[in-house]
Scaffold this active site. Structure first.
Site, PDB file in Angstrom:
ATOM      1  N   ASP A 196       9.379   1.044   2.389  1.00 34.80           N
ATOM      2  CA  ASP A 196       8.526   0.028   1.803  1.00 34.80           C
ATOM      3  C   ASP A 196       9.420  -0.859   0.932  1.00 34.80           C
ATOM      4  OD1 ASP A 196       6.118  -1.110   0.881  1.00 34.80           O
ATOM      5  OD2 ASP A 196       6.231   0.128  -0.916  1.00 34.80           O
TER       6      ASP A 196
HETATM    7  N1  LIG Z   1      -3.175  -9.476  -6.565  1.00 33.05           N
HETATM    8  C1  LIG Z   1      -2.917 -10.341  -5.618  1.00 33.05           C
HETATM    9  N2  LIG Z   1      -3.688 -11.428  -5.462  1.00 33.05           N
HETATM   10  C2  LIG Z   1      -3.452 -12.291  -4.489  1.00 33.05           C
HETATM   11  N3  LIG Z   1      -2.461 -12.176  -3.596  1.00 33.05           N
HETATM   12  C3  LIG Z   1      -1.633 -11.133  -3.704  1.00 33.05           C
HETATM   13  C4  LIG Z   1      -1.829 -10.163  -4.715  1.00 33.05           C
HETATM   14  N4  LIG Z   1      -0.885  -9.227  -4.573  1.00 33.05           N
HETATM   15  C5  LIG Z   1      -0.145  -9.583  -3.518  1.00 33.05           C
HETATM   16  N5  LIG Z   1      -0.577 -10.734  -2.989  1.00 33.05           N
HETATM   17  C6  LIG Z   1      -0.060 -11.413  -1.798  1.00 33.05           C
HETATM   18  O1  LIG Z   1      -0.308 -10.591  -0.676  1.00 33.05           O
HETATM   19  C7  LIG Z   1       0.917 -10.241  -0.017  1.00 33.05           C
HETATM   20  C8  LIG Z   1       0.877  -8.798   0.378  1.00 33.05           C
HETATM   21  O2  LIG Z   1       0.798  -8.033  -0.791  1.00 33.05           O
HETATM   22  P1  LIG Z   1       0.920  -6.467  -0.794  1.00 33.05           P
HETATM   23  O3  LIG Z   1       0.878  -6.029  -2.192  1.00 33.05           O
HETATM   24  O4  LIG Z   1      -0.033  -5.918   0.172  1.00 33.05           O
HETATM   25  O5  LIG Z   1       2.374  -6.335  -0.231  1.00 33.05           O
HETATM   26  P2  LIG Z   1       3.044  -5.125   0.507  1.00 33.05           P
HETATM   27  O6  LIG Z   1       2.681  -5.207   1.924  1.00 33.05           O
HETATM   28  O7  LIG Z   1       2.796  -3.894  -0.221  1.00 33.05           O
HETATM   29  O8  LIG Z   1       4.523  -5.612   0.327  1.00 33.05           O
HETATM   30  P3  LIG Z   1       5.817  -4.823  -0.006  1.00 33.05           P
HETATM   31  O9  LIG Z   1       6.514  -4.715   1.272  1.00 33.05           O
HETATM   32  O10 LIG Z   1       6.490  -5.751  -0.940  1.00 33.05           O
HETATM   33  O11 LIG Z   1       5.478  -3.529  -0.624  1.00 33.05           O
HETATM   34  C9  LIG Z   1       2.009 -10.562  -1.009  1.00 33.05           C
HETATM   35  O12 LIG Z   1       3.115 -11.061  -0.352  1.00 33.05           O
HETATM   36  C10 LIG Z   1       1.420 -11.613  -1.900  1.00 33.05           C
HETATM   37  O13 LIG Z   1       1.731 -12.876  -1.418  1.00 33.05           O
END
Ligand SMILES: Nc1ncnc2c1ncn2[C@@H]1O[C@H](COP(=O)(O)OP(=O)(O)OP(=O)(O)O)[C@@H](O)[C@H]1O
Ligand SMILES: [Ca+2]
Length: 716
Positions: free
Chosen positions: A454
């Site tokens: 991740d």
């Molecule tokens: N609280 C939030 N409100 C709105 N958009 C968000 C929020 N958190 C994240 N995002 C957007 O959604 C996308 C995906 O977020 P998420 O937290 O699911 O990432 P992830 O898949 O866990 O990524 P990583 O590989 O970094 O762990 C992010 O790139 C960001 O642009």
């Protein structure tokens, strides 16, 4: 008061009657006096207490009957309901959740009524001082589960003894000892049998001790790993506490991915869906809301949305606790290698037994058909002429040879060697700060060829901070609220303060790292007052954030204002930009977003992503009609601005990635973030080589990871 005195007097009379009738020695008399005065005093004390708090239930149970025996000891258990929480019974709360009964809930005054009975405020939670927590522990128990007792060393010795190879060896040892002593006399004949016994003893003790120690270590680990932090509101402040510290009456903030830490009721929240498969086995997500289904159960998982819940039962009073107490977990599983080796050992053992049997038969046949000769060339067996003693000696010798074959053939040390090696590698991994919950993990890790990791929190620190801010096409710096047009600033405040799952208490921020970063930036640099924003506006509809949608939205209306409604969206910059048709420039004027300008914004986003920033955009739309709309409008929005969040790489990640690559293990990043941001971070961590353009599938989007063929191959 007279009633109490009467009660005490009658009690005294009863006891003195008993006293008189018992024909006891002086010593026992003394004990009797002691017992009598103990009971009398505690009764008097308790009835006084009862009088004061007449609503409390006080019961006394005497565990041991009063008897004039010398060992008489009197235990008095006082089960007492704390006056502070006397309005409601744990049993009725447990029953309410068990039956999922809305009628019962209404009878108890709804969630509000239960909050009042539990002395909880549904906004600011319990008051949370040690005394209050103590009362709650006393009245409703703690959030811990009864565990099956840890197994003793004898359990493991018994387990080792049950092994068939060991049993065969023990029989062999006994035979060998007997025959050896018969053949060579007791003084020298015990060598063979004795040494087999010693070997068996060694194998049993080493494997029992090693298993016992491992079991204890896993117990310790499971204690550590089950201690998860939970967000609660106490005294108006959102804070993290250990799951074991949750008490009945606590208000808990749940968000996507959280485990529900206790049984309770939904207070407020949006699009909450819970995965109850751990309890019911159903894989469908259950929708939780205030009207139809407000019941939340410990051990389930939040699949979508967010909410606040009121805890009504903890620990063994929860559904989960009840279930756990009826299931005894057995963790005596074997790793794949151990299983295969055990199979090998037992097949070798079987072959050994067969060969030994064959040898036994052949030797016996040869002997009894007179085909064997002794050293002097004389037939050993000569029908009835041979002495019985000689025959017995010869047969014993033949059996001893067969036993020797069995003993030699059984590789009883092989599985033991594997267990010891695995235990050793587990210890090494633990000293490298790697938590090993299953022994088989050591083995699996040894044959891993690809690590899929991740991004946020694993490769990076998970401590985000807004480092860039673009309003319109202008990059802003420092405390920028003085530079932004007031209409845009107000929209920012609404968009950030309302469209969030995080919270602000004084200068403490809570929520996911992204939320925390945005909130702290808005408070410190945009001068946002979250309380004021919440006070002035009404939220009408929410679309909660999840990793698939990558955005969250709200529909809101200002209190005491005209009939205009506002839509606010916040999320992954490229997605929000695609929903916009206008943008606010740095003077606060709304402008149309033509292809050229769109390209300009795309470049801004890519520029931020290239410097490994997570890009979040804010957009707004004013709407006049919202009649019967289920969804929040998603098109024709106006872009308010863009922020870039920095999440620094963990120190040591680069070295770790290099080590893996050196060892022939390829490292791949799975992410839901912007591809350019992900690539920039991958390059920083050394997963991607900056000189090599081709991606080679080293950075994979989450969706792609789940769906494509190639990744399915890795996962095999
Ligand atoms: N609280 C939030 N409100 C709105 N958009 C968000 C929020 N958190 C994240 N995002 C957007 O959604 C996308 C995906 O977020 P998420 O937290 O699911 O990432 P992830 O898949 O866990 O990524 P990583 O590989 O970094 O762990 C992010 O790139 C960001 O642009
Ligand atoms: Ca052997």
């Amino acid at each position: 008061m007279s009633a109490i005195i009467h009660a005490n007097l009658s009690c005294m009379k009863l006891l003195s009657d008993l006293h008189d009738s018992a024909n006891v020695s002086a010593l026992n008399k003394k004990r009797w006096h002691l017992a009598f005065s103990t009971i009398y005093c505690s009764r008097a004390f308790l009835s006084h207490f009862k009088h004061q708090e007449s609503s409390n239930v006080i019961s006394i149970t005497m565990k041991k009957k009063i008897s004039p025996e010398p060992s008489a000891r009197i235990d008095i258990d006082v089960v007492q309901k704390h006056p502070f929480l006397s309005d409601i019974e744990q049993s009725s709360l447990t029953k309410l959740l068990k039956d999922k009964s809305l009628n019962q809930l209404a009878k108890l005054g709804g969630v509000e009524g239960i909050c009042t009975s539990l002395k909880t405020d549904h906004q600011s939670g319990i008051n949370g001082d040690p005394e209050d927590i103590g009362f709650r522990h006393e009245a409703f128990g703690r959030n811990t589960y009864r565990k099956p007792p840890t197994k003793s060393i004898f359990h493991f010795i018994w387990e080792a003894l049950k092994d068939p190879t060991i049993l065969i060896l023990l029989v062999c040892a006994a035979l060998s000892l007997g025959f050896g002593m018969k053949e060579n006399g007791p003084k020298e004949g015990w060598y063979d049998g004795g040494s087999i016994f010693v070997a068996v003893f060694l194998v049993i003790s080493v494997s029992a001790i090693s298993n016992f120690r491992q079991n204890r270590q896993f117990d310790k680990l499971s204690k550590v790993s089950s201690n998860i932090p939970v967000e609660v509101v106490r005294n108006g402040r959102r804070q993290e506490v250990s799951i074991f510290e949750i008490v009945v009456g606590d208000i808990i903030c749940l968000k996507i991915g959280d485990q529900v830490p206790a049984d309770g009721l939904f207070i407020d929240g949006h699009s909450l869906q819970v995965d109850e498969s751990s309890m019911t086995g159903e894989s469908d997500h259950v929708e939780i809301d205030g009207n139809k289904n407000p019941f939340l159960f410990s051990g389930t998982k939040v699949a979508d949305g967010y909410a606040k819940m009121l805890v009504t039962s903890v620990g063994m009073n929860t559904f989960w606790g009840e279930m756990m107490s009826t299931i005894s977990s057995d963790s005596d599983e074997q790793t794949p290698l151990q299983e295969r080796l055990n199979k090998l050992t037992s097949s070798i053992g079987k072959i050994g037994l067969a060969v030994a049997f064959l040898v036994l038969v052949v030797l016996l046949v040869r002997y009894f058909t007179g085909n064997t000769e002794n050293d002097d060339g004389i037939k050993e067996f000569n029908g009835s002429k041979t002495k019985v003693d000689d025959v017995i000696n010869a047969v014993v010798g033949i059996i001893a040879a067969a036993v020797t074959i069995v003993v030699v053939a059984i590789p009883e040390g092989l599985p033991l060697a594997v267990t010891l090696t695995l235990a050793y590698s587990m210890k090494r991994m633990m000293s490298d700060q790697a938590m090993v919950r299953k022994l088989s993990a050591c083995e699996t890790m040894g044959s891993a060829t690809t690590i899929c990791t991740d991004k946020t929190g694993t490769l990076t620190m998970n401590q985000m901070k807004v480092t860039r801010f673009w309003q319109g096409k202008e990059a802003m710096e420092g405390r920028s609220y003085t530079l932004i047009a007031s209409n845009v600033l107000e929209l920012f405040h609404q968009g950030i303060g309302l469209n969030t799952t995080g919270g602000v208490y004084k200068l403490e921020f809570s929520g996911s790292p992204t939320e925390k970063a945005i909130l702290s930036w808005a408070v410190l640099e945009l001068n946002m007052d979250m309380e004021a924003v919440k006070r002035d506006c009404n939220i009408l509809h929410v679309e909660a954030f999840n990793s698939e949608k990558k955005r969250s939205g709200v529909l809101m209306k200002k209190i005491d204002h005209d009939d205009t409604y506002h839509v606010h969206w916040k999320g992954a910059a490229e997605m929000i930009l695609a929903m916009c048709s206008h943008y606010y420039d740095s003077d606060g004027k709304m402008k149309e977003l033509n292809d050229n300008e769109r390209l300009g914004f795309d470049q801004i986003i890519q520029g931020m992503a290239a410097s490994s920033l997570r890009c979040i955009a804010f957009a707004h739309k004013q709407v006049s009609e919202v009649k019967g709309q289920k969804r929040i409008q998603e098109s024709g929005l106006s872009l308010l601005g863009l922020v870039g969040l920095k999440d620094p790489c963990r120190p040591g990640v680069k070295k770790a990635v290099e080590d893996c690559q050196y060892a022939g293990v390829s490292v791949k990043m799975i992410t839901g973030d912007n591809v350019f941001t992900a690539k920039a971070i991958a390059t920083e961590c050394g997963i991607l080589n900056p000189n090599q353009e081709a991606n080679d599938g080293l950075v994979v989007e989450g969706v792609e990871f789940v769906t494509t063929q190639k990744t399915k191959e890795w996962r095999k």
